[in-house]
Design an enzyme around this catalytic site. Structure first.
Site, PDB file in Angstrom:
ATOM      1  N   LYS A  10      -8.751  -9.106   4.799  1.00 32.71           N
ATOM      2  CA  LYS A  10      -9.521  -8.031   5.417  1.00 32.71           C
ATOM      3  C   LYS A  10     -10.949  -8.004   4.890  1.00 32.71           C
ATOM      4  CE  LYS A  10      -5.328  -5.372   6.254  1.00 32.71           C
ATOM      5  NZ  LYS A  10      -4.407  -4.324   5.766  1.00 32.71           N
ATOM      6  N   GLN A  28      -3.470   0.107   1.273  1.00 34.74           N
ATOM      7  CA  GLN A  28      -2.590  -0.988   1.639  1.00 34.74           C
ATOM      8  C   GLN A  28      -1.133  -0.612   1.387  1.00 34.74           C
ATOM      9  OE1 GLN A  28      -3.456  -3.928   3.153  1.00 34.74           O
ATOM     10  NE2 GLN A  28      -1.257  -4.260   3.326  1.00 34.74           N
ATOM     11  N   ASP A  41      -6.718   3.112   9.769  1.00 33.23           N
ATOM     12  CA  ASP A  41      -5.366   2.661  10.106  1.00 33.23           C
ATOM     13  C   ASP A  41      -4.721   3.561  11.159  1.00 33.23           C
ATOM     14  OD1 ASP A  41      -4.551   0.255   9.056  1.00 33.23           O
ATOM     15  OD2 ASP A  41      -3.845   1.083   7.158  1.00 33.23           O
TER      16      ASP A  41
END
Length: 287
Positions: free
Chosen positions: A53, A97, A120
């Protein structure tokens, strides 16, 4: 005649190209898009995902902040890091994460992120907005699947879609996104009966089980000319695979995604797009 392979790498690059242009425009306005990641512990897979990422961000000009913390961090300490990033006007996107160590509450952590920085799309606020057709920040993998449909000009209006997943990360957001496109959606899961028959009636199958020991989508489960989107990724017999038997599926389907090289690249690309959206939102509220 074999169907069309949906190449996630190619489609992801088109998204990255648009993001790169948006980054240039935002920097011209004095905004430097920035994504902050929080990695708890040293899980190899999670570390690889975060590294990829950051690499993708660098490619398009997005700044990053990398927070790596010990696996023994407390919930209070994790919350404090999130609060700090929420209040930092130079940070536009925050990503925790997953999965987190078992002693930490994933829902509490992701819910603590400011909805305006929730790249997200996992906060209750943004999930609720999605259900109301008002979401600006949507979970990356589902929005990546929708981008694939758009790229190939696949009309979802009135199509019968079978979703084999009901998670907050994939199945539930996709359900709402597909409904917005006027698809008829059936959500299936581990307790669904007659799954084969349900799949055989589908125009489109989107599968995200991720356990080939328990489930494989085979060619006899789909009808001729259907579309198969394989979101799953797992290791099986020392290979990276999805849910579907791709080599057989592509001989029967009109479109299908491979694993790897299908949905996976789209997830990262849509994270970049969400970071740009969050950066743009920050300019609208004067931050």
């Amino acid at each position: 005649m074999a169907g069309i392979r949906i190449d996630g790498k190619v489609i992801a690059q088109t998204v990255k190209d648009r993001v790169k242009q948006a980054v240039t425009e935002l920097k011209r306005q004095g905004v430097n898009p920035c994504l902050a990641t929080i990695l708890v512990g040293e899980d190899p897979a999670s570390a690889t995902y975060v590294r990829n990422k950051h690499k993708a961000c660098k490619e398009v000009g997005i700044d990053t902040r990398d927070h790596k913390v010990d696996s023994k961090i407390t919930q209070i300490e994790l919350n404090s890091i999130i609060d700090s990033l929420n209040s930092d006007s130079l940070v536009h996107g925050i990503l925790v994460q997953l999965p987190l160590p078992k002693h930490l509450d994933e829902f509490a952590a992701t819910s603590r992120i400011s909805p305006l920085k929730d790249v997200d799309g996992l906060t209750p606020h943004n999930a609720g907005l999605l259900a109301m057709k008002k979401a600006m920040l949507v979970a990356c993998t589902p929005s990546g699947v929708m981008e694939m449909f758009d790229y190939h000009k696949i009309d979802l209006d009135g199509k019968n879609v079978v979703l084999i997943n009901r998670s907050n990360l994939v199945g539930k957001p996709l359900y709402h996104l597909l409904l917005e496109k006027n698809a008829t959606v059936i959500t299936c899961h581990s307790k669904t009966k007659n799954l084969k028959q349900i799949c055989q009636a589908a125009d489109i199958i989107i599968t995200a089980v991720g356990d080939r020991e328990k489930f494989t989508l085979t060619a006899d489960m789909i009808k001729e000319g259907s579309i198969v989107i394989d979101v799953a990724i797992s290791r099986f017999h020392k290979k990276i695979v999805g849910d579907s038997d791709y080599d057989q599926i592509i001989q029967k389907a009109s479109f299908a995604t491979p694993v790897p090289g299908g949905v996976g690249p789209m997830t990262v690309a849509m994270l970049l797009k969400n970071t740009i959206t969050a950066s743009s939102l920050s300019t609208q509220i004067g931050r």
